[in-house]
Write a protein that holds these residues in place. Structure first.
Motif, PDB file in Angstrom:
ATOM      1  N   VAL A  12      77.965  46.502 -25.474  1.00 14.19           N
ATOM      2  CA  VAL A  12      76.872  46.813 -26.382  1.00 14.19           C
ATOM      3  C   VAL A  12      75.567  46.065 -26.373  1.00 14.19           C
ATOM      4  O   VAL A  12      74.763  46.334 -26.966  1.00 14.19           O
ATOM      5  CB  VAL A  12      77.452  46.787 -27.848  1.00 14.19           C
ATOM      6  N   ASN A  13      76.007  44.957 -25.748  1.00 17.43           N
ATOM      7  CA  ASN A  13      74.773  43.704 -25.701  1.00 17.43           C
ATOM      8  C   ASN A  13      74.808  43.038 -24.652  1.00 17.43           C
ATOM      9  O   ASN A  13      75.605  42.451 -24.287  1.00 17.43           O
ATOM     10  CB  ASN A  13      74.643  42.884 -27.089  1.00 17.43           C
ATOM     11  N   HIS A  54      80.021  41.966 -25.968  1.00 21.19           N
ATOM     12  CA  HIS A  54      78.742  41.421 -25.376  1.00 21.19           C
ATOM     13  C   HIS A  54      78.844  40.928 -24.122  1.00 21.19           C
ATOM     14  O   HIS A  54      80.102  40.546 -23.701  1.00 21.19           O
ATOM     15  CB  HIS A  54      78.186  40.342 -26.545  1.00 21.19           C
ATOM     16  N   TYR A  65      84.035  38.970 -26.420  1.00 23.40           N
ATOM     17  CA  TYR A  65      84.140  39.937 -27.526  1.00 23.40           C
ATOM     18  C   TYR A  65      83.751  39.408 -28.933  1.00 23.40           C
ATOM     19  O   TYR A  65      83.868  38.455 -29.281  1.00 23.40           O
ATOM     20  CB  TYR A  65      85.846  40.276 -27.527  1.00 23.40           C
ATOM     21  N   TYR A  66      83.194  40.382 -29.490  1.00 25.59           N
ATOM     22  CA  TYR A  66      82.445  40.236 -30.864  1.00 25.59           C
ATOM     23  C   TYR A  66      82.892  41.388 -31.600  1.00 25.59           C
ATOM     24  O   TYR A  66      83.300  42.280 -31.417  1.00 25.59           O
ATOM     25  CB  TYR A  66      80.877  40.214 -30.495  1.00 25.59           C
ATOM     26  N   PHE A  67      82.695  40.946 -33.057  1.00 23.28           N
ATOM     27  CA  PHE A  67      83.114  41.968 -34.062  1.00 23.28           C
ATOM     28  C   PHE A  67      82.555  43.472 -33.800  1.00 23.28           C
ATOM     29  O   PHE A  67      83.031  44.388 -34.109  1.00 23.28           O
ATOM     30  CB  PHE A  67      82.557  41.537 -35.372  1.00 23.28           C
ATOM     31  N   ASN A  68      81.357  43.676 -33.112  1.00 21.21           N
ATOM     32  CA  ASN A  68      80.797  45.008 -33.036  1.00 21.21           C
ATOM     33  C   ASN A  68      80.964  45.481 -31.519  1.00 21.21           C
ATOM     34  O   ASN A  68      80.273  46.492 -31.151  1.00 21.21           O
ATOM     35  CB  ASN A  68      79.473  44.886 -33.298  1.00 21.21           C
ATOM     36  N   GLY A  69      81.886  44.921 -30.639  1.00 18.88           N
ATOM     37  CA  GLY A  69      81.985  45.319 -29.536  1.00 18.88           C
ATOM     38  C   GLY A  69      81.919  44.223 -28.493  1.00 18.88           C
ATOM     39  O   GLY A  69      81.924  42.966 -28.789  1.00 18.88           O
TER      40      GLY A  69
END
Length: 132
Positions: free
Chosen positions: A113-114, A78, A72-76
């Motif tokens: 997202v990545n 990964h 879990y990362y700030f933009n979704g």
């Protein structure tokens, strides 16, 4: 070609560890895995709540695996591919591409997202992923 891709589970740990040790003890990695140490690594990873892994079978025989962890990362979300292997004698038959395609589809459905991985330099490793 009778290809079946399924989610990895502990019930198949022995066959996963045999394939893993066989592939990663060969070129280009030349590691020193035993089936026991490979089983410990795979079991540890499967038992995490962020694990996603897939195994590819053809004719009922394990041909390849891909797995990693959601992060879990700030933009979704990964996803890091941690291990990806296809039996040496079965490479260049489309099994790796089928595993990657299935993983990408699964990641899309999870809202990832990545997708990324870290690998060694070389045509059979880094070059393979660049082409995909």
């Amino acid at each position: 070609m009778d290809i079946k891709i399924e989610k990895m589970s502990l019930k198949n740990l022995n066959e996963y560890s045999r394939l893993f040790a066989s592939v990663f003890n060969s070129e280009p990695w030349n590691d020193s895995w035993t089936e026991e140490t490979a089983a410990l690594r795979i079991e540890n990873m499967i038992n995490t709540d962020t694990f996603v892994g897939m195994a590819l079978y053809c004719g009922g025989e394990l041909k390849g695996m891909i797995w990693g962890q959601k992060e879990y990362y700030f933009n979704g979300i990964h996803f890091q591919i941690q291990e990806f292997c296809v039996k040496q004698s079965e490479q260049k038959k489309g099994y790796g591409k089928a595993l990657l395609d299935e993983l990408k589809s699964e990641m899309t459905s999870m809202g990832v997202v990545n997708i990324y991985l870290i690998t060694s330099r070389g045509e059979s490793t880094e070059g393979y992923y660049r082409r995909r």
